[in-house]
Design a protein around this motif. Structure first.
Motif, short mmCIF file in Angstrom:
data_model
loop_
_atom_site.label_atom_id
_atom_site.label_comp_id
_atom_site.label_asym_id
_atom_site.label_seq_id
_atom_site.Cartn_x
_atom_site.Cartn_y
_atom_site.Cartn_z
N LEU A 35 67.32 58.20 20.87
CA LEU A 35 68.60 58.26 20.17
C LEU A 35 68.93 56.91 19.53
N GLY A 36 68.76 55.85 20.29
CA GLY A 36 69.02 54.52 19.74
C GLY A 36 68.13 54.20 18.55
N LEU A 37 66.86 54.58 18.63
CA LEU A 37 65.94 54.32 17.53
C LEU A 37 66.29 55.13 16.29
N LEU A 38 66.70 56.38 16.48
CA LEU A 38 67.12 57.19 15.33
C LEU A 38 68.37 56.60 14.67
N ARG A 39 69.29 56.13 15.49
CA ARG A 39 70.50 55.50 14.94
C ARG A 39 70.15 54.20 14.23
N ASP A 40 69.21 53.44 14.79
CA ASP A 40 68.77 52.21 14.12
C ASP A 40 68.12 52.52 12.78
N ALA A 41 67.31 53.58 12.73
CA ALA A 41 66.67 53.97 11.46
C ALA A 41 67.73 54.30 10.42
N HIS A 42 68.79 54.99 10.84
CA HIS A 42 69.88 55.31 9.93
C HIS A 42 70.54 54.04 9.40
N ARG A 43 70.81 53.10 10.31
CA ARG A 43 71.45 51.84 9.90
C ARG A 43 70.59 51.07 8.90
N VAL A 44 69.29 51.06 9.14
CA VAL A 44 68.37 50.35 8.25
C VAL A 44 68.42 50.96 6.85
N LEU A 45 68.33 52.28 6.79
CA LEU A 45 68.31 52.95 5.48
C LEU A 45 69.65 52.90 4.77
N ARG A 52 61.77 45.61 3.35
CA ARG A 52 61.08 46.90 3.27
C ARG A 52 61.78 47.90 4.20
N PRO A 53 62.99 48.33 3.83
CA PRO A 53 63.78 49.19 4.73
C PRO A 53 63.10 50.51 5.09
N ALA A 54 62.40 51.12 4.17
CA ALA A 54 61.77 52.41 4.47
C ALA A 54 60.71 52.25 5.55
N GLU A 55 59.96 51.15 5.52
CA GLU A 55 58.93 50.93 6.53
C GLU A 55 59.55 50.62 7.89
N VAL A 56 60.64 49.87 7.90
CA VAL A 56 61.33 49.57 9.16
C VAL A 56 61.89 50.87 9.74
N ALA A 57 62.51 51.69 8.91
CA ALA A 57 63.06 52.97 9.38
C ALA A 57 61.95 53.88 9.89
N ALA A 58 60.81 53.91 9.19
CA ALA A 58 59.69 54.74 9.64
C ALA A 58 59.19 54.29 11.01
N ALA A 59 59.16 52.99 11.24
CA ALA A 59 58.75 52.47 12.55
C ALA A 59 59.72 52.93 13.64
N CYS A 60 61.00 52.92 13.34
CA CYS A 60 62.01 53.39 14.30
C CYS A 60 61.81 54.87 14.60
N VAL A 61 61.59 55.66 13.57
CA VAL A 61 61.42 57.11 13.76
C VAL A 61 60.12 57.39 14.51
N ARG A 62 59.06 56.65 14.19
CA ARG A 62 57.78 56.81 14.90
C ARG A 62 57.96 56.50 16.39
#
Length: 87
Positions: A35-45, A52-62
């Motif tokens: 949950l925290g990682l998904l929320r972090d991905a949202h904040r990044v995007l 490179r926000p898309a890559e950081v968000a992808a790492a969070c989702v992964r």
């Protein structure tokens, strides 16, 4: 959903809703981590400041997918782990 302003050319990104948040929290530590990682991905995007926000968000989702796949009793599904690795 909040009244966020999306970057030019992008739509407003949905946040994790209460149903998903509750379901993940009920899974224990791994679910809370996901949950925290998904929320972090949202904040990044949704935010600015990353080169490179898309890559950081992808790492969070992964990482969130890895946490969920590691839950005891997680279903064994053909191709799901390789798909998570491909994020």
């Amino acid at each position: 959903m909040s009244d966020e302003v999306a970057p030019a050319g992008a739509s407003v990104l949905p946040e994790v809703d209460d149903v998903l948040a509750d379901a993940l929290t009920a899974q224990g530590e791994a679910g809370v981590r996901a949950l925290g990682l998904l929320r972090d991905a949202h904040r990044v995007l949704a935010g600015a400041g990353f080169v490179r926000p898309a890559e950081v968000a992808a790492a969070c989702v992964r990482s969130a997918a890895d946490a969920l796949l590691g839950l005891p009793g997680a279903p064994v599904t053909v191709g799901l782990k390789p798909a998570a690795e491909g994020l």
